[in-house]
Enzyme design. Structure first.
Site, mmCIF file in Angstrom:
data_model
loop_
_atom_site.group_PDB
_atom_site.id
_atom_site.type_symbol
_atom_site.label_atom_id
_atom_site.label_comp_id
_atom_site.label_asym_id
_atom_site.label_seq_id
_atom_site.Cartn_x
_atom_site.Cartn_y
_atom_site.Cartn_z
ATOM 1 N N GLY A 1 18.342 -9.484 34.101
ATOM 2 C CA GLY A 1 17.757 -8.468 34.607
ATOM 3 C C GLY A 1 18.627 -7.220 35.205
ATOM 4 O O GLY A 1 18.651 -5.918 34.629
ATOM 5 N N ASN B 1 26.858 -6.038 41.301
ATOM 6 C CA ASN B 1 28.536 -5.526 41.520
ATOM 7 C C ASN B 1 28.432 -4.501 42.467
ATOM 8 O O ASN B 1 27.672 -3.572 42.735
ATOM 9 C CB ASN B 1 28.840 -4.928 40.332
ATOM 10 C CG ASN B 1 28.472 -5.431 38.773
ATOM 11 O OD1 ASN B 1 28.977 -6.732 38.589
ATOM 12 N ND2 ASN B 1 27.451 -4.868 38.040
ATOM 13 N N GLU C 1 21.189 -16.380 45.486
ATOM 14 C CA GLU C 1 19.895 -15.943 44.733
ATOM 15 C C GLU C 1 18.695 -16.559 45.264
ATOM 16 O O GLU C 1 17.707 -15.715 45.432
ATOM 17 C CB GLU C 1 19.989 -16.711 43.397
ATOM 18 C CG GLU C 1 21.193 -16.096 42.578
ATOM 19 C CD GLU C 1 21.149 -14.808 42.498
ATOM 20 O OE1 GLU C 1 20.162 -13.856 42.739
ATOM 21 O OE2 GLU C 1 22.202 -14.165 42.059
ATOM 22 N N HIS D 1 16.181 -6.269 44.711
ATOM 23 C CA HIS D 1 16.898 -7.625 44.706
ATOM 24 C C HIS D 1 18.455 -7.282 44.641
ATOM 25 O O HIS D 1 19.022 -7.825 45.547
ATOM 26 C CB HIS D 1 16.305 -8.130 43.504
ATOM 27 C CG HIS D 1 17.119 -9.574 43.338
ATOM 28 N ND1 HIS D 1 16.391 -10.859 43.609
ATOM 29 C CD2 HIS D 1 18.183 -9.834 42.648
ATOM 30 C CE1 HIS D 1 17.582 -11.756 43.153
ATOM 31 N NE2 HIS D 1 18.411 -11.179 42.983
ATOM 32 N N GLU D 2 18.873 -6.272 43.816
ATOM 33 C CA GLU D 2 20.284 -6.090 43.395
ATOM 34 C C GLU D 2 20.710 -5.323 44.883
ATOM 35 O O GLU D 2 21.790 -5.688 45.344
ATOM 36 C CB GLU D 2 20.291 -5.254 42.306
ATOM 37 C CG GLU D 2 19.940 -5.931 40.976
ATOM 38 C CD GLU D 2 20.290 -7.382 40.847
ATOM 39 O OE1 GLU D 2 21.322 -7.830 41.272
ATOM 40 O OE2 GLU D 2 19.383 -8.039 40.226
HETATM 41 N N1 TRP Z 1 23.368 -12.120 39.826
HETATM 42 C C1 TRP Z 1 22.327 -11.367 38.976
HETATM 43 C C2 TRP Z 1 21.210 -11.385 39.717
HETATM 44 O O1 TRP Z 1 20.530 -12.142 40.469
HETATM 45 C C3 TRP Z 1 21.927 -12.066 37.752
HETATM 46 C C4 TRP Z 1 23.208 -12.422 36.905
HETATM 47 C C5 TRP Z 1 23.835 -13.572 36.727
HETATM 48 C C6 TRP Z 1 23.389 -11.886 35.710
HETATM 49 N N2 TRP Z 1 24.784 -13.562 35.595
HETATM 50 C C7 TRP Z 1 24.293 -12.501 34.993
HETATM 51 C C8 TRP Z 1 22.944 -10.679 35.241
HETATM 52 C C9 TRP Z 1 24.839 -12.347 33.672
HETATM 53 C C10 TRP Z 1 23.393 -10.407 34.170
HETATM 54 C C11 TRP Z 1 24.345 -11.142 33.123
HETATM 55 O O2 TRP Z 1 20.693 -10.163 40.064
HETATM 56 ZN ZN ZN Z 2 20.278 -12.163 42.050
#
Ligand code: TRP
Ligand code: ZN
Length: 877
Positions: free
Chosen positions: A267, A271, A326, A303-304
């Site tokens: 999704g 970063n 998470e 969320h992000e």
């Molecule tokens: N940390 C991201 C979230 O929860 C999700 C995520 C983990 C992710 N690994 C990924 C997104 C690889 C894209 C590709 O929002």
């Molecule tokens: Zn997340």
């Protein structure tokens, strides 16, 4: 990808890093075919760890090493060893500078992990272990460093150059290239590193924080898509304010950026200061996105953003702690979303999702605790258990502690652990210390897999005027965990009097009755009971209000209790739950006996619910039955055809019996303005489209007319798509004409075309499988784009049970073929797609054999990636 079988990683083997990296200077000379990455790492031995030997191991995959120097001295080949997974330096000092230079090839990166190309954009995805595809590094979340990143690229092709933090320097270079340097003042693990280069349109806004700092907000999208960012921007500002008000958390950099790209494995990604998004979770207009899309965008943007504190400022010590960020962030996202529309409707949707996704996972071969104790491939643990069940564990702690103590616990967590990489245990300890409560037994929720079954039965004693609830919990065995211990859980209940009034939930032994209304009981034993006093008649209990714990509830309520709750429970969630129970029982009866009919009281109860003066969105939820998947969960052996038939029959009958009401509902709600996104308008559209669905399922000619008209108006995608789906479900010439028309109208809009694929892939028809195969050759199909793959293959396998589980196994074979084709390109995506095959044990012997045969075929012909290997081996063991 390694050919040797991958290594099992265990939580018990965790050791702190022997070395730390304080500062990182990166320089990228960007080019899609050949990018060179220079890294200067300031490394020192970790003072907290005793001396082992003098060697240093760095992770690195698919990197072409061009140069390597230690403290300025080029390293001779015998000073290090290079292999498939990384680099070992035999002898290193206490503290030193390591310079490396590598070449990588973004245009060839189809796995979408590391630095890759999406259309004309270069971007990165580093969580969980993608940074090692960019540079040699200590690729683990407990190594926190300050980053300075310089990007150099052709100015015409890549006018926008972004990285984490703040831009500190820009220069034009004589050769047509330009250079930008970014600095991120906050130490971070490398999984939060990001860069983006491309020709992007920027939509800009500003936000003034509670302490009056001004933050620039920027959303970057492909050219011409700027107008579709308004909703994402608005959601971002709402989320920023909400986190200040609810949790006292402010944003911490001068700029916050979101970039939307078309190729993305999940999704979105949090970063630091530079969130990357799957563009389907950014771009929206009423013509190109449904109300559901709008809601997802708000939730995911929030969320992000929330990860900035729960994930980035405080991160995970190791990947077993993934739910620390998470679960907590999903909880925060859910709470935020509850405030946007209605809290009951939000809770209903979250519970539906949990039941549809997490409960089956927790009951199958991939069941794992919220904090797993081992893995082969961490990418396989971004699961509904870690995310959604993890969020339920936070919610239960909030319920047990109460809002004030929970907030104090959060404050303590932020104060104590800011800037650290910590564990779930650290979080729970903050909750304990801030509340003075003992969560010792509660911790088992993080260790034990499996959905607890909670049985509750009641007894009224007219002479003593008491009502007793007996509660028993049972946690089923799961792979590797045969013995379970009782859990500590909050059980929220209400007691209703004959007239539907809330009664005081007065426990025996208490001198005074509490105020009438919900009360939270605490269950800790495998068997226990609660005695309530002061009741002059048998009350109707409203159990597990708001779904206060993620359990499967088995109660002894009668059909008339449920009808009563459906009509009278003051709790909206409770009314919905009562309705779900009624529908589920009825549907299961229809599965067993196709000639069973809908009882009259039942029809009247639903007529009443439909006519109630309530939020239309809630009414729509109340009248939507449990899904075919949810019903399957209730059966010892999933009867694919029986469930499908019962589901259809139910729709037809409720459509027929309530025909007048459905038509009236549709008429009353039809004038909703197609461009308005208020909760009111969204709720009306939901109810309207439900009415249309029931009318269509009943084969009502007026319904068909309304459906054609709604499709033809075409001003709002929610309405157009709902009509298209119903026309396609009905089949025939109308369906073909509508599909052709829809494609013509939206062929230039990839996100809308994804829906065109999905509608066809989920149609419950005999010909669907052939159509899916044909669509694989459609010019708009693209195996390189995960959204497109999910909209065709993913939708077919996960959301079309009757076709995917066709008795001849053709659906299984199709999925296995696609998994095998995709695995070498994008193992993460292939592994996710294959999941519907995993639950083969739940079906009849013929289907079991067919599903298993496909899993075996995958393991023989593919499973070269740890991602797919881990899933097929767990499924078959
Ligand atoms: N940390 C991201 C979230 O929860 C999700 C995520 C983990 C992710 N690994 C990924 C997104 C690889 C894209 C590709 O929002
Ligand atoms: Zn997340």
């Amino acid at each position: 990808m390694s050919e040797t079988s991958p290594q099992l990683i265990r939580l018990a083997d965790y050791r702190p890093p022997e070395f730390l990296i304080d500062a990182v200077e990166l320089c990228f000379e960007l080019d899609p075919e050949h990018t060179e990455v220079s890294a200067r790492l300031s490394i020192r031995r970790n003072p907290a760890v005793g001396q082992a030997n003098g060697s240093l191991r760095l992770a690195g995959e698919g990197l072409e090493l061009l140069a390597l120097a230690l403290d300025g001295q080029p390293l001779p080949p015998d000073a290090y060893r290079l292999d498939e997974q990384g680099l070992t330096l035999w002898q290193v000092p206490e503290r030193f500078r390591l310079d490396s230079r590598v070449a990588i090839h973004p245009a060839r990166n189809t796995a979408l992990e590391g630095l890759y190309q999406s259309k004309d954009i270069l971007c990165t995805q580093c969580e969980a272990e993608g940074f090692r595809r960019i540079s040699f590094f200590l690729d683990r979340p407990d190594v926190l460093a300050r980053y300075r990143t310089t990007l150099i690229a052709d100015r015409k092709r890549f006018p926008v150059l972004l990285a984490n933090g703040n831009p500190i320097e820009r220069a034009e270079l004589p050769d047509g290239r330009h250079r930008v340097t970014w600095e991120d003042p906050f130490p971070k693990p490398c999984y939060l590193f990001a860069l983006v280069a491309g020709d992007l349109e920027c939509v800009e806004d500003r936000f003034v924080t509670a302490s009056e700092r001004e933050v620039r907000l920027q959303i970057y999208v492909e050219p011409q898509k700027g107008e579709r960012c308004a909703h994402a921007m608005q959601s971002l500002k709402q989320a920023m304010r909400w986190d200040e008000v609810r949790f006292g958390r402010e944003y911490d950099l001068d700029v916050f950026m979101i970039v939307a790209v078309s190729h993305f494995n999940m999704g979105a990604m949090e970063n630091k200061g530079l969130n990357l998004f799957n563009d389907r979770y950014v771009l929206a207009s009423p013509q190109t996105a449904t109300d559901e899309d709008f809601a997802h965008i708000a939730a995911i943007v929030a969320h992000e953003y929330f990860h900035n504190w729960t994930g980035n400022r405080i991160t995970c010590r190791d990947w077993f702690q993934l739910s620390l960020k998470e679960g907590l962030t999903v909880y925060r996202e859910q709470e935020f979303a509850a405030g946007l529309f209605s809290p009951s409707v939000q809770r209903i949707r979250d519970v539906r999702f949990l039941r549809a996704q997490q409960f089956p996972e927790d009951a199958g071969p991939l069941a794992h605790p919220v904090r797993p104790d081992s893995y082969l491939e961490i990418n396989n643990f971004y699961t509904a258990t870690v995310y959604e069940k993890g969020a339920e564990l936070i919610r239960m702690q909030a319920t047990l502690l109460g809002p004030e103590s929970f907030r104090r616990g959060m404050d303590l967590y932020f104060a104590r652990h800011d800037g650290q990489a910590v564990t779930i245990e650290d979080f729970v300890r903050c909750m304990e210390e801030a509340s003075g409560r003992d969560l010792g037994q509660f911790r088992r929720w993080y260790e034990q897999a499996g959905t607890p079954e909670l049985s509750i039965w009641g007894g009224y004693d007219p002479t003593a005027q008491t009502y007793t609830l007996h509660v028993r919990q049972f946690i089923p065995p799961t792979p590797g965990q045969l013995v379970k211990h009782p859990l500590h859980l909050p059980l929220a209940i209400g007691l209703l009097g004959e007239d539907g009034r809330e009664l005081p939930v007065w426990l025996a032994g208490e001198p005074e009755p509490p105020a009438a209304g919900t009360r939270v009981l605490e269950v800790t034993e495998s068997e226990q009971h609660f005695v309530f006093v002061g009741l002059d008649a048998r009350p109707v209990p409203s159990l597990l209000r708001g779904f206060s714990a993620p359990v499967k509830l088995k109660d002894d309520l009668t059909e008339s209790d449920r009808l009563f709750l459906l009509a009278h429970d003051p709790d909206g969630f409770g009314r919905w739950e009562a309705g779900q129970g009624l529908m589920q029982d009825l549907l299961l009866r229809l599965v067993a006996d196709p000639k069973a009919s809908l009882p009259a009281e039942f029809i009247e109860a639903f007529r009443h619910a439909l006519r109630a003066k309530a939020d239309p969105a809630l009414i729509a939820e109340v009248l939507t039955p449990p899904s075919e998947e949810e019903l399957g969960e209730q059966m010892a052996v999933i009867d694919v055809e029986g469930i499908h038939r019962a589901h259809r029959l139910f729709g037809t009958e409720l459509g027929r019996h309530l025909r007048e009401d459905w038509i009236a509902v549709y008429r009353d709600n039809a004038e909703a303005d197609p461009s308005v996104l208020t909760p009111e308008a969204v709720g009306r559209r939901a109810l309207n489209n439900l009415a249309l669905a029931y009318l269509m399922r009943a084969g009502n000619p007026e319904g068909l007319e309304l459906c054609r008209m709604q499709f033809g108006k075409g001003r709002n995608l929610t309405d157009v798509l709902a009509a298209l789906r119903l026309l396609v479900e009905r089949g025939g010439d109308d369906a073909e004409a509508a599909l052709a028309e829809f494609y013509r109208r939206w062929s230039h809009e990839p996100l809308v075309i994804d829906k065109w694929f999905a509608v066809q892939a989920t149609a419950p028809h005999r010909e669907t499988l052939v159509r899916v195969v044909t669509l694989l050759h459609h010019p708009a199909y693209d195996p390189g784009n995960p959204n497109r793959v999910r909209s065709l293959i993913g939708a077919f396998a996960a959301h079309n049970p009757i076709c995917f589980h066709a008795a001849d196994g053709a659906g299984y074979c199709l999925l296995a073929d696609q998994v095998l084709q995709l695995e070498p390109l994008n193992p993460q995506l292939a592994a996710r797609l294959l999941k519907p095959l995993i639950r083969w044990r739940r079906f009849d012997p013929q289907r079991q054999a067919l599903m298993r045969a496909e899993l075996v075929r995958i393991s023989k012909q593919g499973a070269r990636s740890p991602d797919v290997f881990e899933l097929v081996s767990k499924a078959c063991s």
